[in-house]
Each structure stands twice: as structure tokens, then as C-alpha cells.
Design an enzyme around this catalytic site. Structure first.
Site, PDB file in Angstrom:
ATOM      1  N   HIS A  73      39.964  32.783  47.838  1.00 58.91           N
ATOM      2  CA  HIS A  73      38.924  33.348  46.981  1.00 58.91           C
ATOM      3  C   HIS A  73      38.321  32.290  46.049  1.00 58.91           C
ATOM      4  O   HIS A  73      38.878  31.204  45.860  1.00 58.91           O
ATOM      5  CB  HIS A  73      39.492  34.495  46.147  1.00 58.91           C
ATOM      6  CG  HIS A  73      40.586  34.050  45.210  1.00 58.91           C
ATOM      7  ND1 HIS A  73      40.338  33.426  44.011  1.00 58.91           N
ATOM      8  CD2 HIS A  73      41.933  34.131  45.303  1.00 58.91           C
ATOM      9  CE1 HIS A  73      41.465  33.141  43.410  1.00 58.91           C
ATOM     10  NE2 HIS A  73      42.461  33.543  44.167  1.00 58.91           N
TER      11      HIS A  73
ATOM     12  N   GLU B  79      48.383  38.623  46.739  1.00 55.73           N
ATOM     13  CA  GLU B  79      49.072  37.442  46.231  1.00 55.73           C
ATOM     14  C   GLU B  79      50.491  37.791  45.784  1.00 55.73           C
ATOM     15  O   GLU B  79      50.833  38.962  45.566  1.00 55.73           O
ATOM     16  CB  GLU B  79      48.271  36.839  45.074  1.00 55.73           C
ATOM     17  CG  GLU B  79      48.882  35.599  44.410  1.00 55.73           C
ATOM     18  CD  GLU B  79      49.099  34.422  45.349  1.00 55.73           C
ATOM     19  OE1 GLU B  79      49.970  34.531  46.237  1.00 55.73           O
ATOM     20  OE2 GLU B  79      48.414  33.389  45.170  1.00 55.73           O
TER      21      GLU B  79
END
Length: 365
Positions: free
Chosen positions: A172, A246
């Protein structure tokens, strides 16, 4: 007369040696009325898919059909022909026009997406066409209905067999926590202006790819926002996959490396050397690795042999690269991944894998 057209196309390499298959059935009985297949030289998956549709529609027209239901496992072609998605790629536009011209000769035409397992007849024809084009196999005499055709030839130097599932791994874009180099796990900071620019730059690069089957993303906002830019560029919807989230850094969330080490010196030291050790209230890298492996297996099950963009975070991407390299957990601490960087790994159906690119940021200038 109403008929069903089942069409498929494939490319061994994308682009690579390609072919298509099409089956026309009586809509009432399911009886096969005609089959068409052809090797088309070097092309992409999407080109082959469109060529299969066009061949099927032409065959239906030759039979005198007035109504057609076209069924394909290519969501891209189905959505574009249904008018819900724009045809953005230059190589697709003339094929879409040709398909619409043929379709205009019927009283009615509709397009339906079907899963790959329900499109085996057309898939088999396409693979046979590619085999014959490559000088292998005997064509129609070897066809066994309902049984998948032979896999593509082994990779010339690894011995890997079959069509790989190619994962484009995109981290990202920038957030405020990444600027400050703070642990950023399950928190949900938005992209910064720079992060949004990085996402658009990555999207522009990936938009040049042809044949991407899906864009899958971690559920966290910074990944979803990055993935949304990619999806717009490719004309593909984004699917969220929870397993790509994550690491949960627990009590270290939002802390710098130094702050976490100062808060829990003994635990932090063990965490750095033992993947089974979890952050306080969080999860260990071993847990993350198993979770990401399950997510990878789900992607391969759904999109096996095709290209998929995976938008995620540092640890899940490192875990996927670790699987591709068959490496130990030390890779997690020895590999650097920049924001909005691109890596590529291929997983073959026979268990082989190949890492083709790591931490490429050339699209960021």
C-alpha cells in the site's frame, strides 16, 4: 432457435502461445450442435477469450440461431459485453466491436459468467488447440469429455509443470505512521496525499497488464484505497481477503522500533529472533505465515493459472515471497519492501515457485 454458447481462451505465458474453444448447445436439451477451436499464435488470455466468444457467436449464426446465451468464465469479457464495464485496453477494443457486430444479428443475446469448472468443454478445446499448435497431441481424437487437458510444458530450467498463478504483490501507499516509521498493524491510518499519488502511479503501471483475473486486498483501509486505484485502472472489482491483513502488533501498535524495545526489552529481543514469539497482545510471525498461506491457497483455488494483483502489507508480502523462495523466517528481517513497491511471484500447480521481481519502485519515479 435458442442456443447456449460456451467459450473460453487461454495463453501459456500471457502473452504466449494461445488458443480458443467454443461449444454451441441446444438451449432446451444441452445437445452439442457444433464445436470450434483454433490456435491463434502468440496472444494474451483476454485476446484468446474474445476470439473464443466471436467464434462461438459466428457458429451460432451459421446454425440460424435467433437467441443466444453466451457463458464464459472470463468476468472481464462478460462485463464488457454486457456494457457494465468500459473496454479500456486498446487490444480489446476492436475485438469487442467485432463481437458486438456479430451479436447484433441475433434477436436477443445475453452474457453470463460461470465458474471455470462449469466451462470445461470449451477449456478443453482451447487447450487442445494450443497443444496442436505446439505440435503436441492428436487433436479431437484424444478428447475425453469432462476431463481436463494436459498441462502446459515444463519451465525450461526449473522443471515446473503447469500454468503458474502469477501474483503481483503491491504494498500500500504512504500513511502518517509509515512516515514516522511506527509499527502499523491493525490500526487504520488513511493514505497521505503522497500515498494516494503512489497508489495512482502503481495503478498506471499495472493498468498496462493484460489478462489480470482479480485484484484482492487486505481489509485495512490503506490497502483497500490502494487497491481501488488499481481496480479502476484495470476495470476489475476489488475483493477483500481477510487473510492478507497486516500483523497484529498488539501493544506495540503506533510505537517506533526504539520505543517498543524500551518498553519490552526482553520480549522485543526474543521477538526479533524467534518467529513463534508474539508481540504483547498480538500475533507471531508464524501465525501470520500460516494465515497468509491459507489466503494464498484460496487465491490459487479460485484463480489458478491466471494473474492476480495482491494489495497488502510488509509482512504478508514478505511471507508470500518467502513461500516462493522456500526460505526461512530470517527473510522477514533481511528483506526491505518500500511503500507502493511491486514484487512478483509465481506458484505452479506441481509445487514449484518462481520469484520474478522484488521491491520494484520504478513506477514511482
Amino acid at each position: 432457435m435458442k442456443v447456449v454458447v460456451e467459450a473460453d481462451g487461454g495463453s501459456r505465458g500471457n502473452p504466449g502461445p494461445a488458443g480458443y474453444g467454443a461449444v454451441v448447445r441446444d438451449a432446451a436439451t444441452g445437445e452439442v450442435l457444433v464445436e470450434r477451436s483454433e490456435g491463434i499464435g502468440v496472444a494474451t488470455n483476454n485476446v484468446a477469450e474474445y476470439r473464443g466468444l466471436i467464434a462461438g457467436l459466428r457458429a451460432a449464426a451459421e446454425l440460424g440461431a435467433s437467441a443466444v446465451v453466451a457463458r464464459m468464465d472470463s468476468k472481464l469479457v462478460v462485463e464488457q459485453m454486457s456494457g457494465r464495464w468500459q473496454v479500456k485496453h486498446p487490444s480489446m477494443q476492436p475485438l469487442a466491436r467485432e463481437a458486438r457486430e456479430v451479436a447484433s444479428g441475433f434477436a436477443s443475446v445475453s452474457y453470463e459468467w460461470i465458474p471455470r469448472e462449469r466451462n470445461k468443454a470449451a477449456d478443453l478445446l482451447a487447450n487442445e488447440a494450443m497443444d496442436v499448435q505446439a505440435g503436441r497431441g492428436g487433436g479431437r481424437a484424444r478428447r475425453v469429455p469432462g476431463v481436463a487437458s494436459a498441462v502446459s510444458p515444463p519451465s525450461s530450467w526449473t522443471g515446473a509443470v503447469g500454468e503458474p498463478t502469477r501474483l503481483y504483490l503491491l504494498r500500500h501507499g504512504q500513511t502518517e505512521l509509515s512516515v514516522a516509521r511506527r509499527y502499523s498493524g491493525r490500526g487504520n491510518p488513511p493514505l497521505t496525499d503522497v500515498g494516494r499519488q503512489q497508489a495512482e502511479a502503481a495503478a498506471a503501471r499495472l493498468a498496462k497488464l493484460d489478462g489480470v483475473a482479480a485484484v484482492v486486498s487486505s481489509p485495512l483501509g490503506r490497502a483497500v484505497e490502494t487497491a481501488a486505484a488499481v481496480g479502476r485502472g484495470l476495470g476489475v472489482d476489488v475483493e477483500v481477503l481477510d487473510g492478507l491483513v497486516e500483523t497484529d502488533f498488539g501493544g506495540w501498535e503506533g510505537l517506533t522500533f526504539a520505543e517498543a524495545a524500551e518498553r519490552d526489552p526482553e520480549l522485543h529481543g526474543r521477538w526479533l529472533g524467534d518467529p513463534s514469539v508474539a508481540a504483547p497482545g498480538g500475533e507471531s510471525f508464524d501465525v501470520v505465515h500460516r494465515r497468509v498461506r491459507r489466503a494464498r491457497d484460496e487465491v490459487i483455488t479460485r484463480f489458478g493459472g491466471r494473474d492476480v494483483v495482491v494489495v497488502s502489507h510488509v509482512t504478508p508480502i514478505k511471507s508470500l515471497l518467502r513461500m516462493g523462495l522456500d526460505a526461512g523466517p530470517s527473510l522477514l528481517f533481511r528483506l526491505h519492501l518500500d511503500l507502493a513497491s511491486l514484487s512478483v511471484v509465481e506458484f505452479y500447480p506441481d509445487g514449484h515457485a518462481s520469484v520474478r521481481l522484488v521491491n520494484d519502485t520504478s513506477h514511482l519515479g
